[in-house]
Design an enzyme around this catalytic site. Structure first.
Site, PDB file in Angstrom:
ATOM      1  N   ARG A   1       0.872  -1.021   0.159  1.00 30.88           N
ATOM      2  CA  ARG A   1      -0.211  -0.005   0.050  1.00 30.88           C
ATOM      3  C   ARG A   1       0.644   1.423   0.057  1.00 30.88           C
ATOM      4  O   ARG A   1       2.069   0.974   0.858  1.00 30.88           O
ATOM      5  CB  ARG A   1      -0.900  -0.200   1.293  1.00 30.88           C
ATOM      6  CG  ARG A   1      -1.645   1.488   1.115  1.00 30.88           C
ATOM      7  CD  ARG A   1      -2.254   1.593   2.453  1.00 30.88           C
ATOM      8  NE  ARG A   1      -1.893   1.542   3.950  1.00 30.88           N
ATOM      9  CZ  ARG A   1      -0.910   2.724   4.227  1.00 30.88           C
ATOM     10  NH1 ARG A   1      -1.352   3.896   3.279  1.00 30.88           N
ATOM     11  NH2 ARG A   1      -0.398   3.287   4.874  1.00 30.88           N
ATOM     12  N   THR A   2       0.615   2.103  -1.386  1.00 30.27           N
ATOM     13  CA  THR A   2       1.309   3.686  -0.237  1.00 30.27           C
ATOM     14  C   THR A   2       0.288   4.304  -0.655  1.00 30.27           C
ATOM     15  O   THR A   2      -1.234   4.111  -0.833  1.00 30.27           O
ATOM     16  CB  THR A   2       1.835   3.536  -1.658  1.00 30.27           C
ATOM     17  OG1 THR A   2       0.832   4.159  -2.978  1.00 30.27           O
ATOM     18  CG2 THR A   2       2.695   3.043  -2.295  1.00 30.27           C
ATOM     19  N   SER A   3       0.227   5.061  -0.086  1.00 31.10           N
ATOM     20  CA  SER A   3      -1.012   6.881   0.672  1.00 31.10           C
ATOM     21  C   SER A   3      -1.786   7.475  -0.815  1.00 31.10           C
ATOM     22  O   SER A   3      -2.776   7.969  -0.722  1.00 31.10           O
ATOM     23  CB  SER A   3      -0.717   7.637   1.420  1.00 31.10           C
ATOM     24  OG  SER A   3      -0.093   7.191   2.810  1.00 31.10           O
ATOM     25  N   THR A   4      -0.356   7.622  -1.727  1.00 28.69           N
ATOM     26  CA  THR A   4      -1.002   8.263  -2.471  1.00 28.69           C
ATOM     27  C   THR A   4      -1.170   7.806  -4.567  1.00 28.69           C
ATOM     28  O   THR A   4       0.162   7.513  -4.453  1.00 28.69           O
ATOM     29  CB  THR A   4      -0.482  10.120  -2.522  1.00 28.69           C
ATOM     30  OG1 THR A   4       1.264   9.781  -2.763  1.00 28.69           O
ATOM     31  CG2 THR A   4      -1.262  10.822  -1.263  1.00 28.69           C
TER      32      THR A   4
ATOM     33  N   GLN B   1       3.042   8.212  -5.254  1.00 29.03           N
ATOM     34  CA  GLN B   1       3.910   7.445  -4.832  1.00 29.03           C
ATOM     35  C   GLN B   1       3.899   5.528  -5.662  1.00 29.03           C
ATOM     36  O   GLN B   1       4.627   4.579  -4.665  1.00 29.03           O
ATOM     37  CB  GLN B   1       3.418   6.985  -3.605  1.00 29.03           C
ATOM     38  CG  GLN B   1       4.046   7.703  -2.554  1.00 29.03           C
ATOM     39  CD  GLN B   1       3.599   7.574  -0.726  1.00 29.03           C
ATOM     40  OE1 GLN B   1       2.509   7.074  -0.972  1.00 29.03           O
ATOM     41  NE2 GLN B   1       3.444   8.513  -0.203  1.00 29.03           N
TER      42      GLN B   1
END
Length: 184
Positions: free
Chosen positions: A7-10, A13
């Site tokens: 997972r990445t936040s944005t 990324q």
């Protein structure tokens, strides 16, 4: 079976997400789940990954902060996995909950991570308050309102709010607000 979760936040990324997927494949994950969502947003891929696991499987993540929001959230995830007979492995910590030591280390590390996050948020709030007091912090510039004339012109040409939003790179809700404000 090793099941990976990344997972990445944005969306910006992308390289970080690719690196996580690469690392998960390198340790032998046969099935991968990934998503780009903030730590406070819905985690559909994580929920799907946990549902997918079966007894004897191991859910693998590259870092603790890619998995859980807080110690409580981590505990909930670990409990859900444990109820199914599934272990959790965190690569950068070398932690595997299939062992009692791994469970202990993970709990301690989760507490430290949550403490650090709370301290960071407190420092951030203090910095914003100081900047506001000095008149240096005014928030972000309203981008949609600056495009009001363009919104109204496109609306006058019969374009739909969705088309206007896409053409100007603003949110649909902003388009509606501008049109409603002009009508009032």
């Amino acid at each position: 079976m090793l099941i990976g979760y990344a997972r990445t936040s944005t969306l910006e990324q992308e390289a970080g997400l690719e690196a996580q997927i690469r690392d998960l494949r390198a340790v032998g994950c046969e099935k991968l789940f990934s998503e780009q969502t903030s730590s406070i947003g819905p985690r559909n891929a994580l929920e799907t990954a946990v549902e997918f696991t079966r007894e004897g499987d191991t859910l693998v993540v590259t870092k603790l902060d890619r998995l859980a929001r807080s110690v409580t959230h981590m505990g909930t995830i670990i409990a859900a996995l444990a109820a199914k007979g599934v272990a959790l492995r965190i690569l950068n910590l070398g932690v595997d909950t299939a062992t009692p030591t791994g469970k202990l280390i993970l709990t301690v590390m989760g507490g430290i991570a949550e403490f650090e996050r709370e301290m960071m948020l407190e420092r951030q709030r203090e910095g914003i308050a100081k900047a506001k007091a000095e008149g240096a912090y005014k928030g972000r510039k309203p981008t949609a309102r600056a495009k009001s004339a363009d919104v109204l012109a496109l609306h006058g040409q019969g374009k739909s709010p969705t088309e206007i939003a896409k053409a100007l790179g603003i949110g649909r809700a902003s388009v509606y607000r501008i049109i409603e404000a002009q009508a009032a």
